[in-house]
Design an enzyme around this catalytic site. Structure first.
Site, PDB file in Angstrom:
ATOM      1  N   HIS A 248      -9.452   1.281   4.774  1.00  0.00           N
ATOM      2  CA  HIS A 248      -8.177   1.502   5.471  1.00  0.00           C
ATOM      3  C   HIS A 248      -8.409   2.478   6.628  1.00  0.00           C
ATOM      4  CE1 HIS A 248      -4.108   2.798   6.331  1.00  0.00           C
ATOM      5  NE2 HIS A 248      -3.719   1.657   5.778  1.00  0.00           N
TER       6      HIS A 248
ATOM      7  N   GLY B  25       2.534   2.484  10.629  1.00  0.00           N
ATOM      8  CA  GLY B  25       3.505   3.557  10.442  1.00  0.00           C
ATOM      9  C   GLY B  25       4.207   3.979  11.719  1.00  0.00           C
TER      10      GLY B  25
ATOM     11  N   GLY C 105       4.948   1.437   4.609  1.00  0.00           N
ATOM     12  CA  GLY C 105       6.278   2.024   4.441  1.00  0.00           C
ATOM     13  C   GLY C 105       7.279   1.120   3.733  1.00  0.00           C
TER      14      GLY C 105
ATOM     15  N   SER D 281       3.485  -1.910  10.346  1.00  0.00           N
ATOM     16  CA  SER D 281       4.936  -1.948  10.577  1.00  0.00           C
ATOM     17  C   SER D 281       5.562  -3.312  10.291  1.00  0.00           C
ATOM     18  CB  SER D 281       5.269  -1.471  11.999  1.00  0.00           C
ATOM     19  OG  SER D 281       4.851  -0.120  12.158  1.00  0.00           O
TER      20      SER D 281
ATOM     21  N   GLU E  62      -6.847   4.942   7.636  1.00  0.00           N
ATOM     22  CA  GLU E  62      -6.669   6.363   7.313  1.00  0.00           C
ATOM     23  C   GLU E  62      -7.918   6.918   6.628  1.00  0.00           C
ATOM     24  OE1 GLU E  62      -2.904   5.825   5.330  1.00  0.00           O
ATOM     25  OE2 GLU E  62      -2.054   5.225   7.253  1.00  0.00           O
TER      26      GLU E  62
ATOM     27  N   GLU F 100      -5.382  -4.619  10.633  1.00  0.00           N
ATOM     28  CA  GLU F 100      -4.355  -3.587  10.814  1.00  0.00           C
ATOM     29  C   GLU F 100      -4.629  -2.813  12.102  1.00  0.00           C
ATOM     30  OE1 GLU F 100      -2.285  -2.552   6.876  1.00  0.00           O
ATOM     31  OE2 GLU F 100      -4.005  -1.243   7.081  1.00  0.00           O
TER      32      GLU F 100
ATOM     33  N   ASN G 109       0.866  -1.180   0.000  1.00  0.00           N
ATOM     34  CA  ASN G 109       0.000   0.000   0.000  1.00  0.00           C
ATOM     35  C   ASN G 109       0.904   1.232   0.000  1.00  0.00           C
ATOM     36  OD1 ASN G 109      -1.748   2.089   0.564  1.00  0.00           O
ATOM     37  ND2 ASN G 109      -2.219   1.426   2.654  1.00  0.00           N
ATOM     38  N   TRP G 110       1.012   1.856  -1.160  1.00  0.00           N
ATOM     39  CA  TRP G 110       1.940   2.985  -1.281  1.00  0.00           C
ATOM     40  C   TRP G 110       1.425   4.239  -0.582  1.00  0.00           C
ATOM     41  CZ3 TRP G 110       4.260   3.343  -6.930  1.00  0.00           C
ATOM     42  CH2 TRP G 110       4.851   2.117  -7.262  1.00  0.00           C
ATOM     43  N   LYS G 111       0.141   4.231  -0.237  1.00  0.00           N
ATOM     44  CA  LYS G 111      -0.485   5.444   0.323  1.00  0.00           C
ATOM     45  C   LYS G 111      -0.245   6.609  -0.652  1.00  0.00           C
ATOM     46  CE  LYS G 111       0.018   3.385   4.793  1.00  0.00           C
ATOM     47  NZ  LYS G 111      -0.018   3.559   6.241  1.00  0.00           N
TER      48      LYS G 111
HETATM   49  P1  PGA Z   1       2.891   0.422   7.581  1.00  0.00           P
HETATM   50  O1  PGA Z   1       1.414   0.638   6.957  1.00  0.00           O
HETATM   51  O2  PGA Z   1       3.402  -0.882   7.025  1.00  0.00           O
HETATM   52  O3  PGA Z   1       3.673   1.594   7.126  1.00  0.00           O
HETATM   53  O4  PGA Z   1       2.704   0.358   9.064  1.00  0.00           O
HETATM   54  C1  PGA Z   1       0.529  -0.421   6.783  1.00  0.00           C
HETATM   55  C2  PGA Z   1      -0.754   0.079   6.166  1.00  0.00           C
HETATM   56  O5  PGA Z   1      -1.230   1.149   6.552  1.00  0.00           O
HETATM   57  O6  PGA Z   1      -1.349  -0.576   5.286  1.00  0.00           O
END
Ligand code: PGA
Length: 252
Positions: free
Chosen positions: A95, A173, A234, A212, A97, A167, A10-12
């Site tokens: 997600h 993150g 990330g 993470s 976010e 998640e 997931n590049w966000k």
């Molecule tokens: P992260 O993000 O690996 O940077 O913790 C995971 C995600 O939000 O899908």
């Protein structure tokens, strides 16, 4: 029940045409040598078609989708049919976010899940608790509400062609990962809740862990019996790290 692990990046909101060209080509080249794992990359919308053109055996998915299946007056939105049209196979839904910053409620997430499948895409449904919810002992209640909203709206049969990603919001993150024991406990809870409705569908469902995940912790997480790969933020932005995590998935 053997489930082929899936490792999804997931590049966000990261990327450019230059970055997409390099990263997808490197991931596609590395993934071509891996057996026993499916690999998915999810760049931002503007780079999806470019990613599809470079992806080889790697699948490409979107990070979100409109809850409306048809075309129409929905300024700023992208529907599942458009994603399918350009070669996407998956869409991340719900997600944390999106839930936290863009108002994606359980009901909206359920509508997006249904619209994704209606377009012939596989939804990757994200669920997860916040730190205070975990600390107050509410993890299972929160996850159950997030999951049940989709089961009620879409039906348990819809999970025959879906992926769930657990998640924990406190691990996204932050560099803090759920321990393999914590992840396994929650994954078993999710599978068990769905098994109450349909044991076969639950046994076949892939449940990814996200939060993470790094090359150094992927193997022990993916080694848990109910963890079927990962959703990687990330670490998906560096081909070497992402491919090492894919390799851990292949070995799980
Ligand atoms: P992260 O993000 O690996 O940077 O913790 C995971 C995600 O939000 O899908």
């Amino acid at each position: 029940m053997s489930r082929t692990p899936l490792v999804a990046g997931n590049w966000k909101m990261h990327g450019s045409t230059e970055m997409t060209a390099g990263l997808v080509a490197e991931i596609a080249a590395g993934a071509a040598n891996l057996a026993g794992v499916e690999v998915l990359v999810c760049p931002p919308y503007p780079y999806l078609a470019q990613a599809v053109s470079l992806a080889g055996s790697v699948s490409v998915g979107a990070q979100d989708v409109c809850d409306q299946a048809g075309q129409g007056a929905y300024t700023g939105e992208v529907n599942g049919a458009m994603l399918k049209d350009i070669g996407c196979t998956h869409a991340i839904i719900g997600h944390s976010e999106r839930r936290q910053f863009y108002g994606d409620s359980n009901e909206l997430v359920a509508a997006k899940f249904i619209a994704t499948q209606a377009a012939g895409l596989v939804p990757v449904l994200c669920i997860g608790e916040m730190l205070e919810e975990r600390e107050s002992g509410n993890t299972e209640n929160v996850l159950a509400a997030q999951l049940d909203a989709v089961v009620q709206a879409a039906g348990i049969e819809a999970f025959a062609d879906a992926v769930v990603a657990y998640e924990p919001v406190w691990a996204i993150g932050t560099g803090k990962t759920a321990s393999p024991e914590q992840a396994q406990e929650v994954h078993a809870f999710i599978r068990g809740r769905l098994a109450d409705k349909d044991a076969t569908i639950a046994a076949r469902l892939r449940i990814l862990y996200g939060g993470s995940v790094k090359p150094g912790n992927a193997s022990e997480l993916f080694g848990c019996p109910d963890v079927d790969g990962g959703l990687i933020g990330g670490a998906s932005l560096k081909s070497e790290d992402f491919l090492a995590i894919c390799q851990a998935g292949a070995g799980a």
